[in-house]
Design an enzyme around this catalytic site. Structure first.
Site, short mmCIF file in Angstrom:
data_model
loop_
_atom_site.label_atom_id
_atom_site.label_comp_id
_atom_site.label_asym_id
_atom_site.label_seq_id
_atom_site.Cartn_x
_atom_site.Cartn_y
_atom_site.Cartn_z
N HIS A 25 34.61 -1.23 41.07
CA HIS A 25 35.48 -2.20 40.43
C HIS A 25 36.78 -1.56 39.94
CE1 HIS A 25 33.21 -0.72 36.82
NE2 HIS A 25 34.40 -0.85 36.25
N ARG A 29 42.99 -4.85 31.44
CA ARG A 29 42.85 -5.34 30.07
C ARG A 29 43.48 -6.73 29.98
NH1 ARG A 29 43.51 0.07 29.51
NH2 ARG A 29 41.89 1.08 28.26
N GLU A 92 36.98 -6.12 36.93
CA GLU A 92 36.51 -6.11 35.54
C GLU A 92 37.68 -6.48 34.64
OE1 GLU A 92 35.76 -2.83 32.10
OE2 GLU A 92 34.82 -2.38 34.04
N ASN A 96 39.72 -6.82 24.45
CA ASN A 96 39.59 -6.22 23.13
C ASN A 96 39.74 -7.34 22.12
OD1 ASN A 96 39.38 -3.34 23.84
ND2 ASN A 96 41.39 -3.70 24.73
N HIS A 119 49.32 -2.79 41.36
CA HIS A 119 48.82 -4.14 41.59
C HIS A 119 47.40 -4.08 42.14
CE1 HIS A 119 50.52 -2.93 45.53
NE2 HIS A 119 49.48 -3.59 46.02
N GLU A 165 49.06 -8.65 44.85
CA GLU A 165 49.54 -8.77 46.22
C GLU A 165 48.58 -9.71 46.95
OE1 GLU A 165 50.46 -5.93 50.09
OE2 GLU A 165 49.55 -5.06 48.31
#
Length: 177
Positions: A25, A29, A92, A96, A119, A165
């Site tokens: 993966h 964030r 993923e 936070n 990207h 992309e």
């Protein structure tokens, strides 16, 4: 004959000790899970495979992918966690806790100075249809398929400003030198 990879200075023959290693993966964030999950599930049709919360550290992980039609995904949460970490092409999203209340985009997209991360990329079956779909869903474009020197490639932004992309593999056979 099996493909052994293109060779350039610095490229090594994969050591036998790395047999079975695979990229599972990529992590981004995110500021607001509701907005990001809405974007990736609506615009790209991804499914949340698993959510993991870490209360002591105040963050949550959301693992998204596009399971193949008919693919068996475990119902049991523990088994699905193991299954998720054994897949390819998983995104993923890391939240936070508390960032959703901050103003504006809060994470560096990697394309502004200083550049770093660039990207992620999705392959689609029909680039023109995807471009129309993005327009219908008010997706922010960086570059459309007919713009710039690199034709047949789209760049869009997600809700956190990360670049995505979008390509149609069959159109890229003559890409590069």
């Amino acid at each position: 004959m099996s493909f052994s990879g293109e060779q350039y200075p610095g490229v090594h023959i994969p050591p036998s000790e790395t047999e079975g290693f695979r990229l599972n993966h990529t992590m981004l964030r995110i500021k607001d899970p509701e907005a990001s999950l809405g974007f990736y599930t609506r615009v790209f049709g991804m499914r949340v495979l698993r959510r993991l919360d870490f209360e002591a550290m105040q963050f949550s992980l959301y693992f998204l992918a596009r399971p193949e039609a008919g693919e068996s995904v475990p119902d049991d949460a523990s088994e699905r966690t193991v299954w998720t970490f054994n897949q390819r092409g998983v995104l993923e999203l890391t939240h936070n806790w508390g960032t959703e209340s901050q103003e504006g985009r809060i994470y560096h997209d990697g394309n502004a100075e200083p550049q770093g991360f660039g990207h992620i990329c999705f392959s689609v079956p029909d680039l023109a249809a995807a471009e129309t779909w993005f327009d219908a869903n008010d997706v922010e474009f960086v570059k459309r398929s007919d713009q710039g020197k690199l034709k047949d490639v789209i760049f869009i932004k997600d809700v956190d400003g990360y670049w995505i992309e979008v390509v149609q593999a069959g159109r890229l056979g003559s890409l590069g030198d």
